[in-house]
Structure formats: structure tokens, C-alpha cells
Design a protein around this motif. Sequence first.
Motif, short mmCIF file in Angstrom:
data_model
loop_
_atom_site.label_atom_id
_atom_site.label_comp_id
_atom_site.label_asym_id
_atom_site.label_seq_id
_atom_site.Cartn_x
_atom_site.Cartn_y
_atom_site.Cartn_z
N THR A 56 0.16 8.35 -1.09
CA THR A 56 -0.03 7.07 -1.77
C THR A 56 -0.92 6.16 -0.94
O THR A 56 -1.87 5.56 -1.44
CB THR A 56 1.33 6.37 -2.03
OG1 THR A 56 2.11 7.22 -2.86
CG2 THR A 56 1.15 5.01 -2.66
N TYR B 10 0.82 -1.21 0.00
CA TYR B 10 0.00 0.00 0.00
C TYR B 10 0.86 1.27 0.00
O TYR B 10 0.48 2.28 -0.59
CB TYR B 10 -0.94 0.05 1.21
CG TYR B 10 -2.12 -0.88 1.13
CD1 TYR B 10 -2.85 -1.05 -0.03
CD2 TYR B 10 -2.51 -1.61 2.25
CE1 TYR B 10 -3.95 -1.90 -0.09
CE2 TYR B 10 -3.61 -2.46 2.20
CZ TYR B 10 -4.32 -2.61 1.03
OH TYR B 10 -5.39 -3.44 0.98
N ASN C 266 3.94 1.40 -1.14
CA ASN C 266 4.91 1.32 -2.23
C ASN C 266 6.35 1.40 -1.69
O ASN C 266 7.16 2.21 -2.13
CB ASN C 266 4.65 2.40 -3.29
CG ASN C 266 5.37 2.13 -4.58
OD1 ASN C 266 5.66 0.98 -4.90
ND2 ASN C 266 5.67 3.17 -5.32
N VAL D 5 -4.65 4.91 -2.21
CA VAL D 5 -4.90 3.49 -2.40
C VAL D 5 -6.08 3.02 -1.54
O VAL D 5 -6.87 2.19 -1.97
CB VAL D 5 -3.63 2.66 -2.07
CG1 VAL D 5 -3.93 1.18 -1.94
CG2 VAL D 5 -2.56 2.90 -3.13
#
Length: 76
Positions: free
Chosen positions: A61, A36, A38, A65
Motif C-alpha cells: 500500500t 499512506y 492505511n 500510494v
Amino acid sequence: MAMKTKKRIPLQKTIWCKIRYWQLLHDLTDDELAMYLNCSTRTLQNYDHDAKNLTLKTVDTFLCVNELTLEELMTA
């Protein structure tokens, strides 16, 4: 008059604790959380030790997500 300095928790640490709490609530493994965010699971361990390198990009991010807002994460 001297003001007492209060020890406070840095914002990055606060956000990181909320992300870890969210992980716990959703019963995710470190591998899933790393996906999740990255990043690697080693990076998660580094954030556990010191979250000062947690970037806005990483937080964004995670929020995108999971279709969360920062406000939702912080009030969880």
C-alpha cells in the motif's frame, strides 16, 4: 567446526526503518505516514517498538500510494 551466529536485523525491521527514513526525507508527520499506510498512528508506534507485524499488504500500500518500487525504497 562451529559457525558463529551473526545477529541480523529482521527484514520487517529493515523495511520499517527505510519507511521511517523516507518519512524523514519527505518531512511527513506521523499522521500523514499513517494515512499512506492505511493504519493508525498507534500502529506506527507499535512498528517502532517491534516491526514483526508489518505486513506485505501494508508495505505494498505504501509503495503504491507513493509510486515506489521496493528496490527504490531499499536503496534510498
